[in-house]
Design an enzyme around this catalytic site. Sequence first.
Site, PDB file in Angstrom:
ATOM      1  N   VAL A  20      -1.476  19.670 -11.189  1.00  0.00           N
ATOM      2  CA  VAL A  20      -0.250  19.532 -11.977  1.00  0.00           C
ATOM      3  C   VAL A  20      -0.234  20.659 -12.992  1.00  0.00           C
ATOM      4  O   VAL A  20      -1.272  21.062 -13.505  1.00  0.00           O
ATOM      5  CB  VAL A  20      -0.147  18.155 -12.661  1.00  0.00           C
ATOM      6  CG1 VAL A  20       0.107  17.059 -11.632  1.00  0.00           C
ATOM      7  CG2 VAL A  20      -1.381  17.838 -13.467  1.00  0.00           C
ATOM      8  N   SER A  21       0.949  21.196 -13.274  1.00  0.00           N
ATOM      9  CA  SER A  21       1.034  22.407 -14.073  1.00  0.00           C
ATOM     10  C   SER A  21       0.968  22.173 -15.572  1.00  0.00           C
ATOM     11  O   SER A  21       0.728  23.091 -16.325  1.00  0.00           O
ATOM     12  CB  SER A  21       2.290  23.191 -13.712  1.00  0.00           C
ATOM     13  OG  SER A  21       3.396  22.354 -13.591  1.00  0.00           O
ATOM     14  N   THR A  22       1.161  20.959 -16.020  1.00  0.00           N
ATOM     15  CA  THR A  22       1.036  20.671 -17.456  1.00  0.00           C
ATOM     16  C   THR A  22       0.222  19.405 -17.640  1.00  0.00           C
ATOM     17  O   THR A  22       0.144  18.562 -16.746  1.00  0.00           O
ATOM     18  CB  THR A  22       2.415  20.464 -18.125  1.00  0.00           C
ATOM     19  OG1 THR A  22       3.015  19.279 -17.589  1.00  0.00           O
ATOM     20  CG2 THR A  22       3.328  21.659 -17.907  1.00  0.00           C
ATOM     21  N   GLN A  25       2.357  16.296 -17.224  1.00  0.00           N
ATOM     22  CA  GLN A  25       2.866  15.931 -15.903  1.00  0.00           C
ATOM     23  C   GLN A  25       1.990  14.844 -15.295  1.00  0.00           C
ATOM     24  O   GLN A  25       0.765  14.920 -15.340  1.00  0.00           O
ATOM     25  CB  GLN A  25       2.894  17.168 -15.001  1.00  0.00           C
ATOM     26  CG  GLN A  25       3.602  16.922 -13.682  1.00  0.00           C
ATOM     27  CD  GLN A  25       3.676  18.196 -12.847  1.00  0.00           C
ATOM     28  OE1 GLN A  25       3.404  19.281 -13.332  1.00  0.00           O
ATOM     29  NE2 GLN A  25       4.049  18.052 -11.594  1.00  0.00           N
TER      30      GLN A  25
END
Length: 195
Positions: A20-22, A25
């Site tokens: 997941v990019s953050t 998230q």
Amino acid sequence: MTSSSTSTTSTSTCVGYARVSTREQNPDPLHDALTADGCTKISTDHASDTLAHRPALTEALGYLRPGDTLVVTKLDRLSRSVKNLKDLTAQLDAARVGLRAISQGIDTTTPGGRLFFHMLAAIAEFEHDLVAERTREDLAAARARGRRGGGVVKMTATKAAQARLMYDAGGHTVAQIAETFGASRTTIYRHLEES
């Protein structure tokens, strides 16, 4: 991930990898899809924008054995560049580990899946090369006309005046001013010098 000259183990394992990019998230939907696909172990990287630093992927690769399958929901969860994806796939092939991308229907444990994957990778690489070639041609044409390459942020006279006021007030750094106007620090410095 260890490669062995012995025959493929009779019991294979599906190992899931999620990214997941953050940190905010929620990885649960990825975990649900991987679990539904039969993954008994799932490793998750959070906010890993760089390809080099992915401890959970390193963990997953270390767990895999010949005959196992690395499972992702989509290929872009595994890699953000065609070159990195090809390198990872070569590493998996050498260790006799399969790769499955659930939503794209890719499964390199089957001949058809391997063919489809290599076709997709070749198309992506070709598209990347075309974009790079067009960019080089556009930059060369711009230089021939006396313009420098790169993105241009339009700083109107009003925006430039506002940037000057913010700078003179002393409450903002150049970086903060640049972020406010969606411009680079170089652009802000140039307008400050001109004014």
